[in-house]
Design an enzyme around this catalytic site. Structure first.
Site, PDB file in Angstrom:
ATOM      1  N   ARG A   1      -3.397  -3.398  -1.825  1.00 44.26           N
ATOM      2  CA  ARG A   1      -2.162  -3.018  -2.534  1.00 44.26           C
ATOM      3  C   ARG A   1      -1.790  -4.048  -3.590  1.00 44.26           C
ATOM      4  NH1 ARG A   1       1.047  -2.578   2.581  1.00 44.26           N
ATOM      5  NH2 ARG A   1       2.896  -2.703   1.269  1.00 44.26           N
TER       6      ARG A   1
ATOM      7  N   LYS B   1      11.662  -5.374  -2.649  1.00 47.07           N
ATOM      8  CA  LYS B   1      12.295  -4.346  -3.487  1.00 47.07           C
ATOM      9  C   LYS B   1      13.156  -3.389  -2.683  1.00 47.07           C
ATOM     10  CE  LYS B   1       8.500  -2.462  -4.879  1.00 47.07           C
ATOM     11  NZ  LYS B   1       7.437  -3.254  -4.259  1.00 47.07           N
TER      12      LYS B   1
ATOM     13  N   ARG C   1       6.090  -8.205   8.591  1.00 43.38           N
ATOM     14  CA  ARG C   1       6.666  -6.862   8.694  1.00 43.38           C
ATOM     15  C   ARG C   1       5.742  -5.959   9.519  1.00 43.38           C
ATOM     16  NH1 ARG C   1       7.783  -3.815   3.177  1.00 43.38           N
ATOM     17  NH2 ARG C   1       5.625  -3.185   3.331  1.00 43.38           N
TER      18      ARG C   1
ATOM     19  N   ARG D   1       4.728   3.280 -11.568  1.00 45.44           N
ATOM     20  CA  ARG D   1       3.772   2.308 -11.048  1.00 45.44           C
ATOM     21  C   ARG D   1       2.508   2.239 -11.891  1.00 45.44           C
ATOM     22  NH1 ARG D   1       5.510   1.792  -5.446  1.00 45.44           N
ATOM     23  NH2 ARG D   1       4.142   0.431  -4.256  1.00 45.44           N
TER      24      ARG D   1
ATOM     25  N   ARG E   1       4.061  -0.555  10.029  1.00 47.01           N
ATOM     26  CA  ARG E   1       3.771   0.415   8.971  1.00 47.01           C
ATOM     27  C   ARG E   1       2.267   0.551   8.838  1.00 47.01           C
ATOM     28  NH1 ARG E   1       6.747  -0.293   3.198  1.00 47.01           N
ATOM     29  NH2 ARG E   1       4.646  -0.023   2.370  1.00 47.01           N
TER      30      ARG E   1
HETATM   31  P1  ADP Z   1       5.033  -1.516  -1.351  1.00 42.15           P
HETATM   32  O1  ADP Z   1       5.673  -1.794  -2.676  1.00 42.15           O
HETATM   33  O2  ADP Z   1       5.391  -2.530  -0.297  1.00 42.15           O
HETATM   34  O3  ADP Z   1       3.566  -1.291  -1.452  1.00 42.15           O
HETATM   35  P2  ADP Z   1       6.181   1.208  -1.258  1.00 42.15           P
HETATM   36  O4  ADP Z   1       6.997   1.763  -0.154  1.00 42.15           O
HETATM   37  O5  ADP Z   1       6.837   1.043  -2.583  1.00 42.15           O
HETATM   38  O6  ADP Z   1       5.637  -0.194  -0.710  1.00 42.15           O
HETATM   39  O7  ADP Z   1       4.867   2.098  -1.454  1.00 42.15           O
HETATM   40  C1  ADP Z   1       4.025   2.400  -0.382  1.00 42.15           C
HETATM   41  C2  ADP Z   1       2.887   3.309  -0.857  1.00 42.15           C
HETATM   42  O8  ADP Z   1       3.439   4.562  -1.322  1.00 42.15           O
HETATM   43  C3  ADP Z   1       2.050   2.794  -2.031  1.00 42.15           C
HETATM   44  O9  ADP Z   1       1.036   1.895  -1.619  1.00 42.15           O
HETATM   45  C4  ADP Z   1       1.504   4.110  -2.597  1.00 42.15           C
HETATM   46  O10 ADP Z   1       0.436   4.578  -1.821  1.00 42.15           O
HETATM   47  C5  ADP Z   1       2.677   5.070  -2.417  1.00 42.15           C
HETATM   48  N1  ADP Z   1       3.531   5.124  -3.629  1.00 42.15           N
HETATM   49  C6  ADP Z   1       4.828   4.687  -3.720  1.00 42.15           C
HETATM   50  N2  ADP Z   1       5.296   4.859  -4.977  1.00 42.15           N
HETATM   51  C7  ADP Z   1       4.278   5.400  -5.698  1.00 42.15           C
HETATM   52  C8  ADP Z   1       4.120   5.784  -7.052  1.00 42.15           C
HETATM   53  N3  ADP Z   1       5.110   5.626  -7.959  1.00 42.15           N
HETATM   54  N4  ADP Z   1       2.929   6.324  -7.440  1.00 42.15           N
HETATM   55  C9  ADP Z   1       1.939   6.476  -6.564  1.00 42.15           C
HETATM   56  N5  ADP Z   1       2.007   6.110  -5.282  1.00 42.15           N
HETATM   57  C10 ADP Z   1       3.153   5.575  -4.837  1.00 42.15           C
END
Ligand code: ADP
Length: 189
Positions: free
Chosen positions: A145, A14, A128, A89, A134
């Site tokens: 996740r 994404k 990654r 989310r 990360r």
């Molecule tokens: P990925 O989709 O690879 O898990 P992201 O960078 O989108 O990576 O998200 C990393 C983390 O950031 C998530 O696991 C969560 O802890 C937090 N996060 C991101 N977006 C949200 C959201 N909309 N609501 C709650 N937590 C979020």
């Protein structure tokens, strides 16, 4: 066609695709995960609030995330459009986004759903992890996740399907191939 969401499991690509598509369309890519990570590295109050949730692979509480997105969508550069990556989310965040957009007199044009198989996702995320380190890319947290995605995020796809907004795009292939599919789904190629 410039108020967009991109939804997909962790590892679907994404973030990479959001940056490309947004550049192509001349709109900001807004990544909630990216904003959190920036705040963590800058040791802001928001970063401190979010860090323990992110490191455990859990969602940051809605109250914190919603406030951040409301602020961001209210900024000038988002007035003409945006590509939101990683938000909403869960169903509560869908409702909050509806409310935010209604206040701004805006509505969504399309929801891009990026798909990939679990095994592929885990492999990509472990790759990654080795490259970028990360803190939430350990195998245990990755699997968690994916669970959180299935339990909390996947159900929102149906809500957007009912609104006729979802375009499903296969995330398997080169970055370029997937970008072309996404642009085609937006009627741009
Ligand atoms: P990925 O989709 O690879 O898990 P992201 O960078 O989108 O990576 O998200 C990393 C983390 O950031 C998530 O696991 C969560 O802890 C937090 N996060 C991101 N977006 C949200 C959201 N909309 N609501 C709650 N937590 C979020």
């Amino acid at each position: 066609m410039n108020r967009l969401l991109i939804i997909g499991p962790p590892g679907a690509g994404k973030g990479t695709q959001a940056a490309r598509i947004a550049e192509e369309l001349g709109i900001p890519a807004i990544s909630t995960g990216g904003i959190f990570r920036k705040n963590i590295s800058e040791q802001t109050e928001l970063g401190r609030e979010a860090k323990s949730y992110i490191d455990a692979g859990n969602l940051v509480p809605d109250e914190v995330t919603n406030r951040m997105v409301r602020d961001r969508l209210g900024q000038d550069d988002a007035r003409g459009g945006f590509l939101l990556d990683g938000y909403p989310r869960n169903t509560a965040q869908v409702q909050e986004l509806d409310a935010i957009l209604e206040e701004l007199g805006q509505s969504l044009d399309r929801v891009l759903l990026l798909t990939a198989e679990d095994d592929e996702l885990v492999q990509r995320l472990l790759g990654r992890a080795a490259e970028q380190g990360r803190s939430d890319d350990t195998e245990e947290v990755i699997r968690h996740r994916l669970e959180v995605y299935r339990a909390e995020t996947a159900p929102i796809i149906g809500l957007y399907e009912q609104r006729g907004l979802v375009a499903r795009v296969d995330g398997l292939g080169t970055v370029q191939e997937v970008a072309e599919r996404l642009l085609a789904a937006l009627g741009r190629s």
